[in-house]
Scaffold this motif. Structure first.
Motif, PDB file in Angstrom:
ATOM      1  N   HIS A  33       0.859  -1.192   0.000  1.00 12.34           N
ATOM      2  CA  HIS A  33       0.000   0.000   0.000  1.00 12.34           C
ATOM      3  C   HIS A  33       0.892   1.237   0.000  1.00 12.34           C
ATOM      4  N   SER A  34       1.736   1.346  -0.996  1.00 11.02           N
ATOM      5  CA  SER A  34       2.814   2.342  -1.000  1.00 11.02           C
ATOM      6  C   SER A  34       2.342   3.794  -1.025  1.00 11.02           C
ATOM      7  N   SER A  35       1.101   4.038  -1.357  1.00 12.44           N
ATOM      8  CA  SER A  35       0.615   5.421  -1.356  1.00 12.44           C
ATOM      9  C   SER A  35       0.069   5.842   0.009  1.00 12.44           C
ATOM     10  N   ASP A  92      11.677   4.873  -4.398  1.00 18.21           N
ATOM     11  CA  ASP A  92      12.462   3.677  -4.718  1.00 18.21           C
ATOM     12  C   ASP A  92      11.889   2.412  -4.084  1.00 18.21           C
ATOM     13  N   GLY A  93      10.742   2.532  -3.408  1.00 16.37           N
ATOM     14  CA  GLY A  93      10.103   1.371  -2.801  1.00 16.37           C
ATOM     15  C   GLY A  93      10.635   1.006  -1.429  1.00 16.37           C
TER      16      GLY A  93
END
Length: 99
Positions: A33-35, A92-93
């Motif tokens: 859920h990177s956002s 970059d995650g």
């Protein structure tokens, strides 16, 4: 629950019954859920939100994951102070954390 946007991990500084630290699973969830913004709350801490103000509460004399010097290094052995971590995923995650 949909009460607040983002992700919250209570007992952030504890080991789960499967032997995996909760922070490890939470970091993996953050990557999925990177956002989203994440909040990790130590076992002996609480986050009190009132409108746009907030306070971190903790139990005196108890341990947690936040270093005394307020650096951004997690104390896995809970030898620091109880506290709250803000977590986010960079471009970059990588999952980054700050107190």
């Amino acid at each position: 629950l949909g009460i607040f946007p983002g992700l919250i991990c209570p007992h952030y500084d504890r080991i789960q019954s499967n032997g995996v630290p909760r922070l490890v699973d939470f970091d993996q969830m953050m990557k999925r859920h990177s956002s989203e913004l994440g909040i990790g709350i130590d076992h002996n801490a609480a986050l009190l939100i009132s409108g746009s103000d907030f306070r971190v509460l903790s139990i005196a004399g108890q341990s947690g994951s936040v270093p005394d010097s307020l650096g951004d290094t997690f104390f896995e052995e809970s030898s620091g102070l109880p506290g709250v971590w803000i977590k986010y995923v960079d471009v970059d995650g990588r999952v980054l954390s700050k107190v």
